[in-house]
Design a protein around this motif. Structure first.
Motif, PDB file in Angstrom:
ATOM      1  N   LYS A   1      65.954   3.910  51.141  1.00 54.68           N
ATOM      2  CA  LYS A   1      67.421   3.904  51.044  1.00 54.68           C
ATOM      3  C   LYS A   1      67.811   3.660  49.585  1.00 54.68           C
ATOM      4  N   VAL A   2      68.628   4.567  49.052  1.00 53.53           N
ATOM      5  CA  VAL A   2      69.031   4.469  47.650  1.00 53.53           C
ATOM      6  C   VAL A   2      70.548   4.371  47.552  1.00 53.53           C
ATOM      7  N   LYS A   3      70.988   3.777  46.455  1.00 51.55           N
ATOM      8  CA  LYS A   3      72.410   3.696  46.141  1.00 51.55           C
ATOM      9  C   LYS A   3      72.653   4.505  44.873  1.00 51.55           C
ATOM     10  N   LEU A   4      73.425   5.565  45.026  1.00 53.07           N
ATOM     11  CA  LEU A   4      73.690   6.446  43.892  1.00 53.07           C
ATOM     12  C   LEU A   4      74.657   5.791  42.917  1.00 53.07           C
ATOM     13  N   ASN A   5      74.769   6.366  41.729  1.00 54.16           N
ATOM     14  CA  ASN A   5      75.644   5.794  40.696  1.00 54.16           C
ATOM     15  C   ASN A   5      77.108   5.805  41.101  1.00 54.16           C
ATOM     16  N   ASP A   6      77.495   6.729  42.015  1.00 57.05           N
ATOM     17  CA  ASP A   6      78.891   6.764  42.440  1.00 57.05           C
ATOM     18  C   ASP A   6      79.176   5.771  43.568  1.00 57.05           C
ATOM     19  N   GLY A   7      78.180   4.961  43.932  1.00 54.97           N
ATOM     20  CA  GLY A   7      78.386   3.927  44.947  1.00 54.97           C
ATOM     21  C   GLY A   7      77.995   4.323  46.357  1.00 54.97           C
ATOM     22  N   THR A   8      77.753   5.589  46.618  1.00 54.93           N
ATOM     23  CA  THR A   8      77.370   6.010  47.964  1.00 54.93           C
ATOM     24  C   THR A   8      75.895   5.681  48.220  1.00 54.93           C
TER      25      THR A   8
ATOM     26  N   GLN B   1      51.527   2.871  35.339  1.00 52.75           N
ATOM     27  CA  GLN B   1      52.210   3.862  36.160  1.00 52.75           C
ATOM     28  C   GLN B   1      53.596   3.339  36.509  1.00 52.75           C
ATOM     29  N   ASP B   2      54.604   4.139  36.169  1.00 49.43           N
ATOM     30  CA  ASP B   2      55.992   3.779  36.440  1.00 49.43           C
ATOM     31  C   ASP B   2      56.569   4.721  37.476  1.00 49.43           C
ATOM     32  N   LEU B   3      57.350   4.161  38.401  1.00 50.23           N
ATOM     33  CA  LEU B   3      58.064   4.970  39.380  1.00 50.23           C
ATOM     34  C   LEU B   3      59.358   5.462  38.730  1.00 50.23           C
ATOM     35  N   VAL B   4      59.519   6.771  38.628  1.00 50.80           N
ATOM     36  CA  VAL B   4      60.677   7.311  37.925  1.00 50.80           C
ATOM     37  C   VAL B   4      61.606   8.115  38.839  1.00 50.80           C
ATOM     38  N   GLY B   5      61.190   8.369  40.066  1.00 45.72           N
ATOM     39  CA  GLY B   5      62.067   9.145  40.938  1.00 45.72           C
ATOM     40  C   GLY B   5      61.489   9.316  42.329  1.00 45.72           C
ATOM     41  N   ILE B   6      62.285   9.960  43.193  1.00 48.53           N
ATOM     42  CA  ILE B   6      61.897  10.241  44.579  1.00 48.53           C
ATOM     43  C   ILE B   6      62.123  11.727  44.819  1.00 48.53           C
ATOM     44  N   LYS B   7      61.115  12.354  45.390  1.00 47.31           N
ATOM     45  CA  LYS B   7      61.230  13.766  45.729  1.00 47.31           C
ATOM     46  C   LYS B   7      61.009  13.904  47.233  1.00 47.31           C
ATOM     47  N   TYR B   8      61.839  14.719  47.870  1.00 45.04           N
ATOM     48  CA  TYR B   8      61.641  14.926  49.308  1.00 45.04           C
ATOM     49  C   TYR B   8      61.945  16.372  49.650  1.00 45.04           C
ATOM     50  N   TYR B   9      61.408  16.784  50.791  1.00 45.19           N
ATOM     51  CA  TYR B   9      61.598  18.134  51.309  1.00 45.19           C
ATOM     52  C   TYR B   9      62.266  18.022  52.673  1.00 45.19           C
TER      53      TYR B   9
ATOM     54  N   GLU C   1      67.204   7.069  37.387  1.00 42.75           N
ATOM     55  CA  GLU C   1      68.268   6.865  36.406  1.00 42.75           C
ATOM     56  C   GLU C   1      69.637   7.079  37.029  1.00 42.75           C
ATOM     57  N   GLU C   2      69.661   7.806  38.167  1.00 46.86           N
ATOM     58  CA  GLU C   2      70.935   8.066  38.842  1.00 46.86           C
ATOM     59  C   GLU C   2      71.032   7.385  40.193  1.00 46.86           C
ATOM     60  N   ALA C   3      70.029   6.580  40.527  1.00 49.61           N
ATOM     61  CA  ALA C   3      70.063   5.889  41.809  1.00 49.61           C
ATOM     62  C   ALA C   3      69.226   4.623  41.729  1.00 49.61           C
ATOM     63  N   GLU C   4      69.470   3.722  42.681  1.00 52.25           N
ATOM     64  CA  GLU C   4      68.747   2.454  42.759  1.00 52.25           C
ATOM     65  C   GLU C   4      68.189   2.302  44.176  1.00 52.25           C
ATOM     66  N   ILE C   5      66.929   1.898  44.269  1.00 55.34           N
ATOM     67  CA  ILE C   5      66.314   1.690  45.585  1.00 55.34           C
ATOM     68  C   ILE C   5      66.820   0.374  46.177  1.00 55.34           C
TER      69      ILE C   5
END
Length: 568
Positions: free
Chosen positions: A130-137, A261-269, A281-285
């Motif tokens: 679950k992530v929180k985007l920069n716009d608050g959603t 090793q740094d976690l820099v993002g999440i990729k999903y299909y 950089e645009e979201a927070e876990i």
């Protein structure tokens, strides 16, 4: 006490009504010889323990397909020399701590690329992030395998931990990957120099179950291994500018290697296999979960497959069997998931499954070999003892020649003259006849001696005087009186056949791969590295030890049971 005595006397002095005589009924109970022998056998506690051990072993042998959670021939190199699986009951992440029914995590046995050592790690496959985007959603990404879609279209958690609900705003993903940046450093002359900067997608994190990279966003490992430093010196030296004319000089300057090793993002299909990526950089876990795989009874794991003859699974060798006593619910067919209660061998095969299937060879070879030995020893021993003379001399001298040769070397000689590339079924039959050929001379001599003694008895002379044929005198009068010796000695000799097969298979002259016997499974434990790093491969030796001990206990118990003085 005085009142009790008075009451007893008054009762004794009361007249019997109707002048009927006072009678006491006694019931005579006569025990048969079999009941007396069973009573004497039960007095030997070790014999009873041995009997129950063998009963359990032979039941397991018969139902091997049902008790084996995995195909004994199936290989999985991701689990090479894998340790016995750890079964967990606690689920622990940063924002959720709860208890679950027993479950396992995906595990990997691998060679670490940093210091080239063998490692055993648990793997964390994301099931919900679950992530929180920069716009608050807020948005939850959920692996579709851990939820259940009902007939009305509603989605409920199925393999999510207790206390975790399906979020209001979520997307079902076919798979979730973590985007990790790997940075390598070399310590040269006391200072760290970067030599690699790569970004990669990984399905899981091979860092144990501390969730470090998801909680802190990074993972760091440092080693001073000469192998790792040599690898960096030879392959990355030109990038960091320290590689000199001499590798030894380079190694002296390069004192340690570090990998970050740094976690820099999440990729999903998504379920239509469209790719999406969210940068940190645009979201927070906010929260996350990892997959767990429940341990269950009566699991459908492997079974008969016409397209693959080795994918066997039959009850009583004829009834197709798909369900097995226990196993793990591998709901998404994860190749890293397995429940190896006794670990795995170097090919990733389940040791417990192979032990159960190997018992079919190790536990039956004794009885079949004993049957052949008894036929030979009874035939030649009876001929020598009953007829004597030249027949006795020829047979006994031949037996003495065979007994003069050391048994183990004769065993090797007989096996060496036979082809070594035979199928396991033919090798099994050859081993039986080889072991039987070695076992009959000694028993034939003892039977011959006992027949010589029995032949002087009156009942034998009477039978001969009545004109009965020699075969009837032998098999109807003499041999039955040898039953005590035959039963007890046979029980005590079965372990010899088991150990003989194990010894030949251990040396590579018996049952061969991919078939399994307890002896050839011990072959993998010849290496010192195996003894140090994978001691669970010695477990088949423990089964040999227990079974041999159980047969000896039963032999002692039978010897007591057949002793007339123990019958009472």
């Amino acid at each position: 006490m005085a009142e009790d005595k008075k009451n007893v006397n008054q009762t004794a002095q009361q007249p019997v009504e109707n002048n009927a005589p006072e009678t006491v009924d006694f019931e005579d109970v006569f025990l048969t010889r079999g009941q007396l022998m069973w009573r004497a056998f039960k007095k030997n506690k070790l014999a009873m323990v041995g009997m129950w051990v063998l009963i359990v072993m032979y039941i397991a042998m018969i139902f091997a397909d049902f008790l084996a959670p995995y195909n004994p021939f199936a290989q999985n190199l991701n689990h090479s020399l894998k340790k016995p699986t750890t079964v967990l009951t606690k689920y622990n992440v940063k924002d959720l701590k709860t208890s679950l029914s027993p479950y396992v995590l995906p595990e990997l046995s691998y060679i670490d690329k940093l210091d080239f050592t063998q490692n055993f790690k648990s793997m964390l496959f994301p099931s919900r992030i679950k992530v929180k985007l920069n716009d608050g959603t807020e948005l939850a990404i959920i692996d579709k395998h851990v939820v259940e879609v009902k007939e009305d279209g509603s989605i409920v958690p199925r393999y999510l931990p207790k206390g975790r609900k399906v979020d209001e705003k979520f997307v079902l993903a076919e798979s979730i990957k973590l985007v990790v940046r790997t940075i390598g450093y070399a310590q040269i002359d006391g200072q760290w120099v970067q030599y690699k900067d790569e970004t990669e997608d990984v399905d899981s994190l091979v860092y144990g179950v501390d969730n470090k990279i998801l909680e802190e966003g990074k993972n760091e490992r440092v080693t001073e291994s000469r192998t790792a430093r040599s690898f960096v010196a030879q392959n990355e030296g030109w990038k960091i500018g320290f590689f000199t004319t001499s590798e030894q000089e380079a190694m002296e300057r390069l004192t340690a290697v570090k990998l970050e090793q740094d976690l820099v993002g999440i990729k999903y299909y998504d379920t239509d296999y469209n790719e999406y990526e969210i940068s940190l950089e645009e979201a927070e876990i906010i929260s996350y979960d990892y997959k767990f795989y429940p341990v269950k009874w009566f699991v459908k794991s492997w079974g008969p497959d016409k397209t693959d003859p080795e994918r066997v699974g039959y009850l009583f060798w004829s009834i197709p069997l798909h369900y097995h006593l226990f196993g793990v619910d591998n709901y998404d067919n994860n190749e890293y998931v397995s429940l190896n209660i006794f670990g795995a061998d170097r090919f990733g095969r389940d040791v417990w499954s192979r032990i159960i299937f190997a018992s079919r060879i190790s536990l039956t070879i004794g009885f079949i070999g004993l049957f052949v030995t008894l036929i030979l020893s009874l035939f030649f021993g009876a001929l020598a003892g009953f007829y004597g003379g030249v027949v006795d001399e020829v047979i006994m001298r031949f037996c003495e020649i065979l007994m003069a040769i050391p048994g183990f070397y004769l065993l090797l000689l007989l096996r060496a003259v036979l082809p070594v590339d035979l199928p396991s079924s033919q090798t099994y039959m050859l081993l039986i006849f080889i072991l039987a050929f070695l076992g009959w001379p000694g028993r034939a001599r003892i039977i011959r001696g006992q027949i010589l003694a029995e032949r002087q008895r009156e009942y034998v002379e009477a039978a001969i005087a009545l004109g009965f044929p020699d075969t009837r005198v032998m098999w109807r009068h003499i041999i039955p009186n040898l039953a005590t010796y035959i039963i007890v000695s046979s029980t005590l000799s079965i372990p010899g056949y088991i150990l003989g097969e194990a010894g030949l298979s251990y040396l590579g002259l018996g049952i061969r791969e991919p078939s399994a016997s307890w002896g050839n499974m011990l072959t993998a434990a010849q290496d010192v590295y195996i003894l140090e790093k994978a001691p669970w491969l010695l477990i088949p030796g423990a089964f040999i030890f227990v079974v041999v001990l159980a047969f000896n206990f039963i032999g002692d118990g039978l010897r007591d049971a057949f002793d007339p003085r123990a019958l009472g």
